[in-house]
Design a protein around this motif. Sequence first.
Motif, PDB file in Angstrom:
ATOM      1  N   HIS A  33      25.527   4.453  24.963  1.00 41.48           N
ATOM      2  CA  HIS A  33      24.113   4.090  24.961  1.00 41.48           C
ATOM      3  C   HIS A  33      23.874   2.893  24.045  1.00 41.48           C
ATOM      4  O   HIS A  33      23.243   1.908  24.433  1.00 41.48           O
ATOM      5  CB  HIS A  33      23.267   5.284  24.511  1.00 41.48           C
ATOM      6  CG  HIS A  33      21.901   4.901  24.059  1.00 41.48           C
ATOM      7  ND1 HIS A  33      20.866   4.668  24.944  1.00 41.48           N
ATOM      8  CD2 HIS A  33      21.406   4.666  22.825  1.00 41.48           C
ATOM      9  CE1 HIS A  33      19.800   4.316  24.265  1.00 41.48           C
ATOM     10  NE2 HIS A  33      20.095   4.310  22.981  1.00 41.48           N
ATOM     11  N   CYS A  88      22.682  -0.979  25.179  1.00 43.49           N
ATOM     12  CA  CYS A  88      21.361  -1.600  24.941  1.00 43.49           C
ATOM     13  C   CYS A  88      21.432  -3.025  24.434  1.00 43.49           C
ATOM     14  O   CYS A  88      20.465  -3.744  24.570  1.00 43.49           O
ATOM     15  CB  CYS A  88      20.368  -0.831  24.085  1.00 43.49           C
ATOM     16  SG  CYS A  88      20.729   0.462  23.063  1.00 43.49           S
ATOM     17  N   LYS A 116      17.917   3.429  18.497  1.00 44.65           N
ATOM     18  CA  LYS A 116      17.310   2.275  19.157  1.00 44.65           C
ATOM     19  C   LYS A 116      17.865   1.005  18.520  1.00 44.65           C
ATOM     20  O   LYS A 116      18.090   0.972  17.312  1.00 44.65           O
ATOM     21  CB  LYS A 116      15.789   2.307  18.963  1.00 44.65           C
ATOM     22  CG  LYS A 116      15.115   3.465  19.662  1.00 44.65           C
ATOM     23  CD  LYS A 116      13.664   3.622  19.226  1.00 44.65           C
ATOM     24  CE  LYS A 116      13.561   4.322  17.898  1.00 44.65           C
ATOM     25  NZ  LYS A 116      12.186   4.610  17.478  1.00 44.65           N
ATOM     26  N   TYR A 128      12.664  -3.337  20.362  1.00 43.10           N
ATOM     27  CA  TYR A 128      14.004  -2.801  20.561  1.00 43.10           C
ATOM     28  C   TYR A 128      14.611  -3.389  21.819  1.00 43.10           C
ATOM     29  O   TYR A 128      13.937  -3.516  22.847  1.00 43.10           O
ATOM     30  CB  TYR A 128      13.945  -1.283  20.693  1.00 43.10           C
ATOM     31  CG  TYR A 128      13.228  -0.625  19.544  1.00 43.10           C
ATOM     32  CD1 TYR A 128      13.828  -0.577  18.292  1.00 43.10           C
ATOM     33  CD2 TYR A 128      11.958  -0.082  19.705  1.00 43.10           C
ATOM     34  CE1 TYR A 128      13.169   0.019  17.217  1.00 43.10           C
ATOM     35  CE2 TYR A 128      11.295   0.507  18.643  1.00 43.10           C
ATOM     36  CZ  TYR A 128      11.902   0.557  17.404  1.00 43.10           C
ATOM     37  OH  TYR A 128      11.265   1.123  16.359  1.00 43.10           O
ATOM     38  N   ASN A 177      14.607  -1.538  25.574  1.00 45.56           N
ATOM     39  CA  ASN A 177      13.839  -0.298  25.518  1.00 45.56           C
ATOM     40  C   ASN A 177      12.353  -0.603  25.354  1.00 45.56           C
ATOM     41  O   ASN A 177      11.769  -0.429  24.285  1.00 45.56           O
ATOM     42  CB  ASN A 177      14.345   0.585  24.370  1.00 45.56           C
ATOM     43  CG  ASN A 177      13.949   2.032  24.582  1.00 45.56           C
ATOM     44  OD1 ASN A 177      12.937   2.304  25.224  1.00 45.56           O
ATOM     45  ND2 ASN A 177      14.729   2.946  24.044  1.00 45.56           N
ATOM     46  N   GLN A 189       9.875   0.896  26.505  1.00 47.04           N
ATOM     47  CA  GLN A 189       9.048   2.077  26.278  1.00 47.04           C
ATOM     48  C   GLN A 189       8.961   2.412  24.783  1.00 47.04           C
ATOM     49  O   GLN A 189       7.876   2.642  24.249  1.00 47.04           O
ATOM     50  CB  GLN A 189       9.661   3.241  27.047  1.00 47.04           C
ATOM     51  CG  GLN A 189       8.753   4.435  27.163  1.00 47.04           C
ATOM     52  CD  GLN A 189       9.548   5.652  27.630  1.00 47.04           C
ATOM     53  OE1 GLN A 189      10.689   5.545  28.068  1.00 47.04           O
ATOM     54  NE2 GLN A 189       8.944   6.807  27.531  1.00 47.04           N
ATOM     55  N   GLN A 190      10.116   2.396  24.098  1.00 47.62           N
ATOM     56  CA  GLN A 190      10.115   2.675  22.659  1.00 47.62           C
ATOM     57  C   GLN A 190       9.392   1.565  21.907  1.00 47.62           C
ATOM     58  O   GLN A 190       8.711   1.811  20.922  1.00 47.62           O
ATOM     59  CB  GLN A 190      11.546   2.810  22.126  1.00 47.62           C
ATOM     60  CG  GLN A 190      12.253   4.064  22.593  1.00 47.62           C
ATOM     61  CD  GLN A 190      11.655   5.333  22.004  1.00 47.62           C
ATOM     62  OE1 GLN A 190      10.865   5.280  21.063  1.00 47.62           O
ATOM     63  NE2 GLN A 190      12.007   6.469  22.575  1.00 47.62           N
TER      64      GLN A 190
END
Length: 625
Positions: free
Chosen positions: A150, A154, A238, A443, A446, A448-449
Amino acid sequence: VDLDPMYIWFTVLAGLAILSFSFLKTFFPYFGEDCAYIRRSIKLGVRLLKYKKIKPFYSILDCFLDAAQRHPAKIFLHFEGREYSYGEVDKQSNKVARALQAEARLKEGDSVALFLANEPNFVWTWLGLAKLGCPVALLNFNIRSKSLLHCFSCCGAKVIIICPELQDAVEEVLPTLREQGISVYLLSDSCSVKGINSLSDQIAQASDQPLSRDLRANVNIRSTALYIYTSGTTGLPKAAVVTHERVWAASFIQALCGVTADDVFYINLPLYHSAGFLIGMSGAIERGITIILRKKFSASQFWDDCRKYNVTVMQYIGETMRYLCNTPKKDNEKNHKVRIAIGNGVRTDVWSEFLDRFGDIKVRELYAATEGNIGFINYTSKIGAVGRANFVHRFFFPYTLIKFDIEKEEPVRNSQGLCIEAARGETGLLVGRITQRSPFVGYAGNQQQTEKKRLRDVLKKGDLYFNTGDLLRLDHENFVYFQDRVGDTFRWKGENVATSEVADILTMAHCILEANVYGVKVEGHEGRIGMAAVTLKEGEDFDCSDAFKQVVNYLPAYARPRFIRIQPCLEMTGTFKMKKVKLVEEGFNPAHIKDLLYFLDPEKKTYVPLTDTIYRAIANREIKL
Ligand SMILES: *[C@@H]1O[C@H](CO)[C@@H](O)[C@H](O)[C@H]1NC(C)=O
Ligand SMILES: *[C@@H]1O[C@H](CO)[C@@H](O)[C@H](O)[C@H]1NC(C)=O
């Protein structure tokens, strides 16, 4: 350079203020310290402004190159008995850059992930990549399998560089990496695993001649320099996007704390976090000083290292100071040259004990988040405060504290849908306005975060703030106190309980070494009731009556941990933050928990073992909580 008129205005204002110093000193006892801090901030602000305008862009790498030219023979790194001068590290990073350029065909803008232990390789590999204009993702060396994949994905890197110690972890995920066409380079002479390329030979054979600046001609202050993973207490990490501007701002923290060119800086924190990497290493480059690098923190070796290497500045985080205070007392404890400690998260009782035992060290407690757009430094000697609010700071980095609903875990809003500023002395959520000067980049990969950290319509319709997720308090003298992370406060009987305060009290019981406090749900009750996972000091059993006395003497009824869970060790994140989420979910049912459990029994005036009978009585509400 033409300066922002605002800076000039403030310099003049600060000058005027200094003139009326003696008058003000009487009425404002912290004025001297405020001024010194403001003066340093303005100086650094002017420098940052210069770096923003200067062409070509002057990065922390350029600062390193200047240092290497100024004092090539000065020791940059001490590591496990070996020393490496600025000149050597510069040459080594040239070799790494050339080897990677040849092997991995890297070019400006390509992200590269580092999965390395805390070792000199980490430093010169990063420098080498910076010379190629490549942003670097700093992977936490504790992560494995799904989390590793993960984090790696990212940052969008196509190349990962690893060390032999972590080869097994990479082999675990190698099939997936190969599927995605990722190149893996191992810092070792050879490797028999298909899909992992050794790189050390190529580095050794590469030329150590400087690389052309043209390779990174497009890097500017807004370019991504690093991806640093934030160690959340929940969910997957993140990747915070760290721009060159942010690298500079963090690198100035040592200067702000009064570190000079003659200091020796001790780094025992992981280099994959901003504390170790930015405040520690980049800050040391900014000052041109020597770093004592350790693979990991060791409380027993700490002061011996400081004495051996003449360390003058130490860094701490979370529980470091507590670990140091828990070591057996020695006669020579005050015999060292450490004069400044920079870090965050020390509790006030530990702070005082630390100073008592280890002498007069200036503790510079700071508050900041890797991805955040607001920070504080405690530049006065006020125990317990993380910093001080002053108008200059607030002008450049507008922030506010807003009322926060602990139960709903969201800001309180008025009838117009706007947030409400917390009163002085009241705990509120710290939010920093997102502006050009204090941006929030977010981030990587990401959205959404990133969006979750943005808070809109705070004081005006349409405004935009960064939500730090931290609860702070400002006192009548403008000292700023960190209270808790959102989620580290729970509510019971209509009262807010700050877990860190309860933990402070628990650890005053003579048998308790560490405490992790949280709230657990009880069927049929609003809010969550206090519970603590604790570890015991060596050779001690849980002393029910002493622990009871501590919590009853020092804590209001609603804040007392009704359940205690004895654990062999407490689970920590990479930065010594305690993990709570799993404990909260596990609750207090003795049928499901193997650890010893105790229950605070107000009638017996002690803690008693939590039996199934008691558990059932609580569930049936025969025992009132
Ligand atoms: C530490 O300082 C002492 C005295 O100033 C000096 O003799 C010694 O060489 C220094 N040690 C290191 C590792 O620099
Ligand atoms: C601020 O620093 C001083 C000394 O440097 C220290 O005594 C005080 O406890 C610190 N305050 C906080 C909150 O860390």
